[in-house]
Every structure is written in structure tokens, then in C-alpha cells.
Design a protein around this motif. Structure first.
Motif, mmCIF file in Angstrom:
data_model
loop_
_atom_site.group_PDB
_atom_site.id
_atom_site.type_symbol
_atom_site.label_atom_id
_atom_site.label_comp_id
_atom_site.label_asym_id
_atom_site.label_seq_id
_atom_site.Cartn_x
_atom_site.Cartn_y
_atom_site.Cartn_z
ATOM 1 N N UNK A 7 0.631 -1.532 0.356
ATOM 2 C CA UNK A 7 -0.322 0.002 -0.383
ATOM 3 C C UNK A 7 1.022 1.636 0.418
ATOM 4 N N UNK A 8 0.508 2.375 -1.054
ATOM 5 C CA UNK A 8 1.268 3.833 -1.290
ATOM 6 C C UNK A 8 0.915 4.506 0.163
ATOM 7 N N UNK A 9 1.939 5.505 0.397
ATOM 8 C CA UNK A 9 1.823 6.801 1.527
ATOM 9 C C UNK A 9 1.009 7.162 1.616
ATOM 10 N N UNK A 10 0.362 7.326 0.526
ATOM 11 C CA UNK A 10 -0.676 8.265 0.308
ATOM 12 C C UNK A 10 -1.944 7.182 0.609
ATOM 13 N N UNK A 11 -2.090 6.269 0.176
ATOM 14 C CA UNK A 11 -3.104 5.401 0.011
ATOM 15 C C UNK A 11 -3.408 5.148 1.725
ATOM 16 N N UNK A 12 -2.170 4.961 2.682
ATOM 17 C CA UNK A 12 -2.299 4.668 4.037
ATOM 18 C C UNK A 12 -2.531 6.030 4.606
ATOM 19 N N UNK A 13 -2.046 7.303 3.896
ATOM 20 C CA UNK A 13 -2.682 8.273 5.134
ATOM 21 C C UNK A 13 -3.634 8.642 4.439
ATOM 22 N N UNK A 14 -4.508 8.133 3.137
ATOM 23 C CA UNK A 14 -5.780 8.892 3.266
ATOM 24 C C UNK A 14 -7.015 8.004 4.219
ATOM 25 N N UNK A 15 -5.817 6.547 4.459
ATOM 26 C CA UNK A 15 -7.538 5.623 5.408
ATOM 27 C C UNK A 15 -6.856 5.809 6.541
ATOM 28 N N UNK A 16 -6.359 6.773 6.865
ATOM 29 C CA UNK A 16 -5.777 7.142 8.372
ATOM 30 C C UNK A 16 -6.705 8.658 8.640
ATOM 31 N N UNK A 17 -6.853 8.760 8.093
ATOM 32 C CA UNK A 17 -7.473 10.075 7.534
ATOM 33 C C UNK A 17 -9.719 10.217 7.366
ATOM 34 N N UNK A 32 -10.483 6.673 9.090
ATOM 35 C CA UNK A 32 -10.359 6.329 9.939
ATOM 36 C C UNK A 32 -10.520 7.540 11.336
ATOM 37 N N UNK A 33 -10.269 8.208 11.353
ATOM 38 C CA UNK A 33 -10.259 9.513 11.935
ATOM 39 C C UNK A 33 -11.559 10.000 11.924
ATOM 40 N N UNK A 34 -11.617 10.461 10.793
ATOM 41 C CA UNK A 34 -13.293 10.721 10.646
ATOM 42 C C UNK A 34 -14.315 10.062 11.396
ATOM 43 N N UNK A 35 -14.252 8.462 11.126
ATOM 44 C CA UNK A 35 -14.980 7.784 12.032
ATOM 45 C C UNK A 35 -14.873 7.407 13.201
ATOM 46 N N UNK A 36 -13.619 7.126 14.067
ATOM 47 C CA UNK A 36 -13.637 7.699 15.372
ATOM 48 C C UNK A 36 -14.376 9.320 15.611
ATOM 49 N N UNK A 37 -13.905 9.750 15.078
ATOM 50 C CA UNK A 37 -14.907 11.247 15.693
ATOM 51 C C UNK A 37 -16.662 10.945 15.861
ATOM 52 N N UNK A 76 -12.893 -3.364 7.526
ATOM 53 C CA UNK A 76 -11.854 -2.558 8.308
ATOM 54 C C UNK A 76 -12.008 -3.321 9.655
ATOM 55 N N UNK A 77 -11.548 -3.571 10.258
ATOM 56 C CA UNK A 77 -11.134 -4.554 11.324
ATOM 57 C C UNK A 77 -10.481 -2.866 12.339
ATOM 58 N N UNK A 78 -10.090 -2.288 11.931
ATOM 59 C CA UNK A 78 -10.073 -0.513 13.039
ATOM 60 C C UNK A 78 -11.221 -0.149 13.390
ATOM 61 N N UNK A 79 -12.077 -0.571 12.266
ATOM 62 C CA UNK A 79 -13.161 0.174 12.835
ATOM 63 C C UNK A 79 -14.036 -1.083 13.637
ATOM 64 N N UNK A 80 -13.676 -2.149 14.700
ATOM 65 C CA UNK A 80 -14.249 -2.639 15.299
ATOM 66 C C UNK A 80 -14.919 -2.480 16.283
ATOM 67 N N UNK A 81 -16.018 -2.568 16.219
ATOM 68 C CA UNK A 81 -16.868 -1.163 18.430
ATOM 69 C C UNK A 81 -17.231 -2.473 18.958
ATOM 70 N N UNK A 82 -17.409 -1.802 19.960
ATOM 71 C CA UNK A 82 -17.826 -2.496 21.153
ATOM 72 C C UNK A 82 -19.452 -2.491 20.849
ATOM 73 N N UNK A 83 -20.448 -3.335 21.619
ATOM 74 C CA UNK A 83 -21.779 -3.338 21.012
ATOM 75 C C UNK A 83 -22.269 -2.550 22.495
#
Length: 268
Positions: free
Chosen positions: A1-11, A13-18, A226-233
């Protein structure tokens, strides 16, 4: 995965987390629930207990009744006109505000329950956030979306000890450390697939009863998990939830160090 694609995924994810933080800290959060009462046919009296909390059936003088006739529900106050109450089956339920509490009706497999919420909970018990594993793009998995022919019937347990049959016509399949892994959705519709799973972190770093994942709509025989978005019930936050539990088919034999960890007040 390219650094740019990884950064897009992180951003993303941060929006989803907020958004997740906003959901849990809102007035209608699971953290504001103060009661869950299964309703019987006929009149269910509502009143205050010795602690000043709403209770059904009422331990003393009733403030009114929740009347049940089949799946029809009506709030009938001691004084005033009755109010039909829509359950949460198809979306937002009707609400009744009473003694600084809100009552609404949950419908689960033909059973009805009154939930009691304290909409002002956050003023006295601010939400202090979530503990999560660091974001890891390796846990964004491009899985196959495979048909199951014929579809299978899966027994889905819940925290009440009940089993509900679920028809499963597809599975998500991917490879982890050289082994093929399948996850079965507990529901699937136009908005995507919903999974309940547990793994080797369950009961250790993560909530013991498992976690949830929502995946988007499959395309071209693939689905993104996306297991980074695995969330508690919800039952990780309140005793007044009726969460599904992971079916045995979704018990993973390996650790998934991604997504939300056990929820609890941070130690100082």
C-alpha cells in the motif's frame, strides 16, 4: 500500500472515530439508559421506586400505564389523553418525557420492552472517550464475498440467552497467516453487511462478549472488512441492552489487535 493511500485510510478512520465519540457522548447515547422493562399484555403501570427512578410495574402510586395490545402500544397518563407509541422496529421510536426521564419502546422478535433514558446524563457523567488499538492499515482487508448455496440457517445468540435463526446466503472470506478465514454476516441489506465476531483478544484487551463490524456494500465479488472499525456493542456500556453475541462460526482463532478495546474509566 502506498503512503498516500495509507494516509487516506487514516484520515477516513479518524473521521469515523470522531463520529463514534459524538454518538456515545450524545443525549440519546446508550450510556444514558436507566432501565429496561419487558412488557406484558394489557396495562403496565409506571411509577417511581424508592430511589426516585421510573419502574415498571410501578412499586407504588402509578403515574400512568403503558398499554399493550399485540404490538400496539399506548401511553395512558393518570391525567390526560392517551398517546400511541411507535416502537423502534422501523426507525426512531415515539418518546414520553416523565420525571426527568424519557420512555420509548423497543421491539425484539415480537416482544416489547420499555426503555428508560436519562437525557441529561452527560451533565453529571461526561463521556471520557474510548481506548483503541493504534490504526493499522494491514487490518483493512479486501475479502471475497462468496455465495452460500444453499443458504444456511445460523443460530444467533444474544445476551438474554435466546437463539434467533438467521438465514445466511453469503460469507466474507480472506486469508490470515496462510489460513482461509470465513466470517458470516448476521444481517445483510442495501446498506451493507453487519458482522458480530470474537477473537483471541476478547476478554483480555477487548470486550469479552465480542465486537461488531459494519461493512459497506460488496462490489464485484469483494467486500472491505476494516477491523480498525471493530466497535463495542451497546452491552459493553449498559446493562439495559439486548445485544447479539458472536455465533460460533465467527469465533476467530487468532488475535485482532485493531479497533476498540475494553471500555472503562481511565486510571489516573
Amino acid at each position: 500500500m502506498s503512503p498516500a493511500a495509507s494516509d487516506d485510510l487514516l484520515q477516513a478512520h479518524q473521521r469515523w472515530h470522531q463520529a463514534r465519540i459524538n454518538e456515545l457522548s450524545a443525549p440519546d447515547s446508550w450510556l444514558g439508559l436507566r432501565g429496561l422493562f419487558w412488557l406484558a399484555s394489557g396495562d403496565n403501570s409506571v411509577g417511581l421506586n424508592a430511589d426516585g427512578e421510573l419502574e415498571i410495574p410501578a412499586p407504588g402510586a402509578a403515574l400512568g400505564v403503558v398499554h399493550v395490545d399485540g404490538l400496539y402500544v399506548e401511553w395512558r397518563p393518570v391525567a390526560g389523553s392517551g398517546l400511541p407509541m411507535v416502537t423502534d422496529r422501523d426507525g426512531a421510536p415515539s418518546t414520553v418525557n416523565l420525571k426527568h426521564r424519557t420512555i420509548f419502546i423497543a421491539e425484539r422478535d415480537g416482544r416489547l420492552a420499555a426503555r428508560v433514558r436519562d437525557s441529561g446524563w452527560a451533565a453529571r457523567q461526561p463521556f471520557y472517550g474510548l481506548r483503541c488499538f493504534p490504526f493499522d492499515p494491514d487490518w483493512v482487508i479486501d475479502a471475497e464475498w462468496l455465495p452460500i448455496d444453499p443458504p444456511q440457517i445460523m443460530e444467533l445468540p444474544n445476551v438474554l440467552g435466546e437463539l434467533r435463526p438467521v438465514k445466511v446466503a453469503f460469507c466474507a472470506r480472506f486469508v490470515h497467516q496462510g489460513e482461509a478465514v470465513s466470517l458470516l454476516p448476521v444481517s445483510f441489506g442495501d446498506d451493507g453487511a453487519f458482522f458480530v465476531f470474537r477473537d483471541r483478544t476478547s476478554g483480555r484487551e477487548t470486550y469479552g462478549a465480542g465486537r461488531f463490524i459494519k461493512a459497506g456494500t460488496p462490489a464485484n465479488g469483494r467486500i472491505a472488512l476494516d477491523f480498525n472499525r471493530a466497535y463495542n456493542p451497546p452491552c459493553a456500556f449498559t446493562a439495559f441492552a439486548t445485544c447479539p453475541l458472536p455465533p460460533p462460526e465467527n469465533w476467530l482463532a487468532f488475535a485482532v489487535p485493531a479497533g476498540e478495546m475494553k471500555w472503562g474509566k481511565p486510571e489516573h
